[in-house]
Scaffold this motif. Structure first.
Motif: not given
Length: 362
Positions: A140-155, A170-173, A312-315
Motif C-alpha cells: 500500500d505504500q508503493i504509489i501508483g495505479d497506472s497499468p504498468k504499475m498495477l501489473q508489476m504489483l500484482s506479480l 530489474q529497474g533503473e536507479s 517501470p521507469p517514471l517516464r
C-alpha cells in the motif's frame, strides 16, 4: 496487577503460592480442578499459569495442551511432586515454559515467573515493531495505479505469497527496487524473520565474499574470531543483493552453487551450512544483455530470474506523477499545493532519476 492462575488440588499449596504471589505484586486466582481451569483461563486471561500435573479429574498435561491450543503464547509453569524424565519432556514439548518440582522453592518460582513475563513482554514488543515495519513497507505504500504499475504489483504480491526462493528485480536507479523488495518480505510468511540487504557496488570486491558467507577464525590475517555472514543473519528471512550486476564473476559462481545446493560455507570453513533464505537480487542493468556481453554469468541469471519483476521507469507511467506529488507533499506537511500547470510541466519532464528525483524536486 498481573494475574496468575494457580491450578492445584492441594488447598495448602494453593494458599502458600497465593500468599507468595501477593507479596511479589501479583493477583492470584485459585482453581482446584481441570474442569474449571480452562473456563477460568478464558474468562480471566491471566498472564501466567502455575499448573499441577496430577489433578483429581485428569492430567495437567492435557490442560496444558488445551490452553496452548487456544492460546499459543500462554505462559504455563508446571509444578509436580512426581518428577519423571518422560513427564518433564512431555511438558516441555507441550509448550510449558518451565518445570518446577515439589516442594516448591519459592525463590526459584519467583525467578521463573519474572523471567517468563519479561520474555513474553519482549516478544510482544518485537512483534509490535515488526507489525509497524510491515505496515510501513506494505504494498500500500508503493504509489501508483497506472497499468504498468498495477501489473508489476500484482506479480510482486503473488511472489510474496509464494515459496519461490529466488527473485530478480530489474529497474533503473530511483524506481524503488528496495521498496518492492521490502514489501515482498514484509507481506510474506518470512515477515517475522530478518530482512538483510547488501549493496554489492558499495563494498570492495575482495570483502563481499566474507560479508555474504562469514568466515572462520584464522581464515585470513585479520580474522581474529568467527563471524557470521549475511546469509546466516538472514536465516529464515530475506537477503537483498542490491546492484548484483557489480559482483565479480568468480563470486557469482560461488553464489550460483549456494542457490542450487541450498548450502554454503564460511570462508576458511570445512562444513556446509544449510540455508533457508529467500534471495532477492536487484539490478539497474539488463542482466540478460550483460550475460551476452560476458559481464554476468548466464547460468546465474537464469537461476535468479525464476521470477523476474521489471519495475517501470517514471517516464513510462507519467499518470502516476500527480499521485506521487500529492504523497510527497502530504508527507512534508507544509501545505504546499501544485497548480495544474506545474503538474503538467512535471509530467512532461523525462525524470532520468525516476521517483527519487521527483521526491527531491518536491
Amino acid at each position: 496487577m498481573k494475574k496468575i492462575l494457580i491450578v492445584d488440588d492441594e488447598k495448602m499449596i494453593r494458599w502458600t503460592l497465593s500468599q507468595a504471589l501477593k507479596s511479589w505484586g501479583y493477583a492470584p486466582i485459585e482453581i482446584a480442578t481441570i474442569s474449571d481451569a480452562l473456563e477460568t483461563y478464558n474468562n480471566e486471561m491471566p498472564q501466567a499459569v502455575l499448573l499441577d500435573i496430577d489433578l483429581p479429574d485428569g492430567s495437567g498435561l492435557d490442560l496444558l495442551r488445551d490452553i496452548k491450543r487456544e492460546h499459543p503464547e500462554a505462559i504455563v509453569i508446571m509444578i509436580t511432586g512426581n518428577v519423571r524424565v518422560e513427564t518433564t519432556i512431555s511438558a516441555l514439548r507441550g509448550g510449558a515454559y518451565d518445570f518446577i518440582s515439589k516442594p516448591v522453592h519459592l525463590e526459584e518460582l519467583k525467578v521463573s515467573i519474572r523471567n517468563a513475563l519479561e520474555a513474553h513482554e519482549l516478544r510482544q514488543e518485537v512483534k509490535q515493531i515488526r507489525r509497524e515495519r510491515s505496515s510501513k513497507f506494505s504494498f500500500d505504500q508503493i504509489i501508483g495505479d497506472s497499468p504498468k504499475m498495477l501489473q508489476m504489483l500484482s506479480l510482486a504480491k503473488k511472489v510474496a505469497e509464494s515459496e519461490v526462493g529466488s527473485v530478480l528485480l530489474q529497474g533503473e536507479s530511483g524506481t524503488g527496487k528496495d521498496l518492492v523488495a521490502k514489501a515482498i518480505h514484509y507481506t510474506s510468511r518470512r515477515a517475522d524473520k530478518p530482512f538483510v540487504a547488501i549493496n554489492c557496488a558499495a563494498i570492495p570486491s575482495n570483502l563481499v565474499e566474507s560479508e555474504l558467507f562469514g568466515y572462520e577464525r584464522g581464515a585470513f590475517t585479520d580474522a581474529k574470531s568467527r563471524k557470521e555472514g549475511l546469509f546466516e543473519q538472514a536465516e529464515g528471512g530475506t537477503l537483498l543483493l542490491d546492484e548484483i550486476g557489480e559482483m565479480e564473476l568468480g563470486l557469482q559462481a560461488k553464489l550460483l552453487r549456494v542457490l542450487e545446493e541450498g548450502v554454503f560455507r564460511r570462508v576458511g570453513g570445512l562444513k556446509d551450512i544449510p540455508l533457508d533464505v529467500r534471495v532477492i537480487a536487484a539490478s539497474n542493468r539488463d542482466l540478460k544483455n550483460e550475460s551476452i556481453e560476458n559481464r554476468f554469468r548466464l547460468d546465474l541469471y537464469y537461476r535468479l530470474s525464476v521470477i523476474q519483476i521489471d519495475i517501470p521507469p517514471l517516464r513510462e507511467r507519467t499518470e502516476d506523477i500527480p499521485l506521487l506529488v500529492a504523497h510527497f507533499t502530504k508527507r512534508l506537511g507544509k501545505g504546499t499545493v501544485f497548480t495544474t500547470e506545474a503538474l503538467q510541466l512535471l509530467c512532461r519532464y523525462p525524470w532520468p532519476g525516476n521517483v527519487r528525483e521527483l521526491e527531491s524536486v518536491v
